[in-house]
Design a protein around this motif. Sequence first.
Motif, mmCIF file in Angstrom:
data_model
loop_
_atom_site.group_PDB
_atom_site.id
_atom_site.type_symbol
_atom_site.label_atom_id
_atom_site.label_comp_id
_atom_site.label_asym_id
_atom_site.label_seq_id
_atom_site.Cartn_x
_atom_site.Cartn_y
_atom_site.Cartn_z
ATOM 1 N N ASP A 219 0.715 -1.439 -0.076
ATOM 2 C CA ASP A 219 0.393 -0.317 -0.175
ATOM 3 C C ASP A 219 0.900 1.583 0.060
ATOM 4 O O ASP A 219 0.780 2.421 -0.374
ATOM 5 N N ARG A 220 2.175 1.042 0.516
ATOM 6 C CA ARG A 220 3.022 2.569 0.453
ATOM 7 C C ARG A 220 3.387 2.470 -0.255
ATOM 8 O O ARG A 220 3.841 3.537 -0.896
ATOM 9 N N ILE A 221 3.582 1.334 -1.577
ATOM 10 C CA ILE A 221 4.754 1.014 -2.707
ATOM 11 C C ILE A 221 3.704 2.311 -3.491
ATOM 12 O O ILE A 221 3.826 3.393 -4.608
ATOM 13 N N ARG A 222 2.112 1.509 -3.451
ATOM 14 C CA ARG A 222 0.848 2.456 -4.261
ATOM 15 C C ARG A 222 1.268 3.597 -4.418
ATOM 16 O O ARG A 222 1.017 4.482 -5.130
ATOM 17 N N ARG A 223 0.846 3.935 -3.029
ATOM 18 C CA ARG A 223 0.701 5.382 -2.609
ATOM 19 C C ARG A 223 1.560 6.555 -2.869
ATOM 20 O O ARG A 223 1.420 7.425 -3.496
ATOM 21 N N ALA A 224 2.971 6.100 -2.840
ATOM 22 C CA ALA A 224 4.087 6.350 -3.158
ATOM 23 C C ALA A 224 3.952 6.898 -4.399
ATOM 24 O O ALA A 224 4.650 7.940 -5.345
ATOM 25 N N ALA A 225 3.768 5.867 -5.481
ATOM 26 C CA ALA A 225 3.675 6.255 -7.336
ATOM 27 C C ALA A 225 2.794 7.068 -7.178
ATOM 28 O O ALA A 225 3.125 7.988 -8.521
ATOM 29 N N VAL A 226 1.911 6.635 -6.493
ATOM 30 C CA VAL A 226 0.630 8.011 -6.881
ATOM 31 C C VAL A 226 1.342 9.560 -6.307
ATOM 32 O O VAL A 226 1.094 10.356 -7.148
ATOM 33 N N LEU A 227 1.372 9.650 -5.242
ATOM 34 C CA LEU A 227 2.054 10.728 -5.617
ATOM 35 C C LEU A 227 3.916 12.069 -5.876
ATOM 36 O O LEU A 227 3.513 12.507 -6.581
ATOM 37 N N MET A 228 3.750 9.957 -6.652
ATOM 38 C CA MET A 228 5.760 11.167 -7.310
ATOM 39 C C MET A 228 4.627 10.870 -8.826
ATOM 40 O O MET A 228 5.011 11.930 -9.340
ATOM 41 N N ASN A 229 3.497 10.755 -9.572
ATOM 42 C CA ASN A 229 2.725 10.735 -10.722
ATOM 43 C C ASN A 229 2.090 12.138 -10.863
ATOM 44 O O ASN A 229 1.686 12.594 -11.371
ATOM 45 N N THR A 230 1.920 12.592 -9.063
ATOM 46 C CA THR A 230 1.215 13.469 -9.555
ATOM 47 C C THR A 230 2.663 14.412 -9.637
ATOM 48 O O THR A 230 1.612 16.263 -9.821
ATOM 49 N N LEU A 231 3.265 14.468 -8.628
ATOM 50 C CA LEU A 231 4.166 15.552 -8.743
ATOM 51 C C LEU A 231 4.399 15.515 -9.573
ATOM 52 O O LEU A 231 4.817 16.935 -10.822
ATOM 53 N N ILE A 232 4.810 15.108 -10.537
ATOM 54 C CA ILE A 232 5.380 15.076 -12.130
ATOM 55 C C ILE A 232 4.307 15.393 -12.782
ATOM 56 O O ILE A 232 4.827 16.263 -13.281
ATOM 57 N N GLU A 233 3.076 15.633 -12.687
ATOM 58 C CA GLU A 233 1.715 15.707 -13.316
ATOM 59 C C GLU A 233 2.162 17.737 -12.720
ATOM 60 O O GLU A 233 1.626 18.155 -13.536
ATOM 61 N N ASN A 234 2.644 17.860 -11.508
ATOM 62 C CA ASN A 234 2.650 19.191 -11.360
ATOM 63 C C ASN A 234 3.660 19.834 -12.019
ATOM 64 O O ASN A 234 3.716 21.585 -12.355
ATOM 65 N N LEU A 235 4.668 19.193 -11.808
ATOM 66 C CA LEU A 235 6.281 19.917 -12.456
ATOM 67 C C LEU A 235 5.913 20.077 -13.944
ATOM 68 O O LEU A 235 5.873 21.186 -14.495
#
Length: 268
Positions: free
Chosen positions: A229-245
């Motif tokens: 679950d932590r891996i999945r949430r970290a991937a989601v967060l990283m994807n969000t950061l990349i979209e914001n960038l």
Amino acid sequence: MKAGLDDYIVKSPRHFVRLRVAVQGALERVAARRQVARLENRLQLLLENLNVGVFSSTLDGYLLESNQAFLNLLSVNNLTEAQAVNLRQLCSQLSPPGTPLLTSTEVSRGKSQKAQEIRIPQTDGQSKWVLLTQYLNTNDDEGVIDAIVEDITALKQAELALRQLNETLELRVQQRTGELEDVNSQLEAFAYSVSHDLRAPLRAIESFAQILLDSYRTQLDASGQNYLDRIRRAAVLMNTLIENLLDYSRITPPPHHPTSSNYLTLFN
């Protein structure tokens, strides 16, 4: 005659007083004329040593008198040579074309002063700029033009150099602006490419982590489920950061409308 004069002075004391006053007045007038002559000589010497041309002419453009600086501007040796040149005809050949000297029409309209910049071509192909300032005066009830001619060639050359520098700076600003726009375009393309390449493996990590949780949840203990679950949430967060960038890289500044400025006004 001397005897008669002596008799006049001796026998008429009151006439002697008159004679003394007359002699004193004559001496004062002689002293005043000498003082005026000295002042005129000093003024003439001052005019001859000025670096500014001074002249007087008729309204028809015929030269009456001038100092040496004005003769130098006309490239003549003496006043006689200068008087052979009609100033009004000479001005008609200068730049800008026209009649820089005061005209009868301007005088009739009450104009008594005039200033104008004039370019005088030289025999070597160069040009000399002068500022002609004129004043209307009267001499024996006839209108005359008293004028001052200042050599402003150095000032004009400085203005030209400053104008060229201004144009060069504007061109360099345009070039730098174009280069900056190219760099920004390249950075935007790079950011888009990098974000796209990074999002693909992140989506895979998130998807596989979700599949493991959905398909093998019963086979994993609480710690394993927490890690996935932590891996999945970290991937989601990283994807969000990349979209914001990526969104940030697409933000463009408000349009800038440059305006030209006359830097010559700073020196006036």
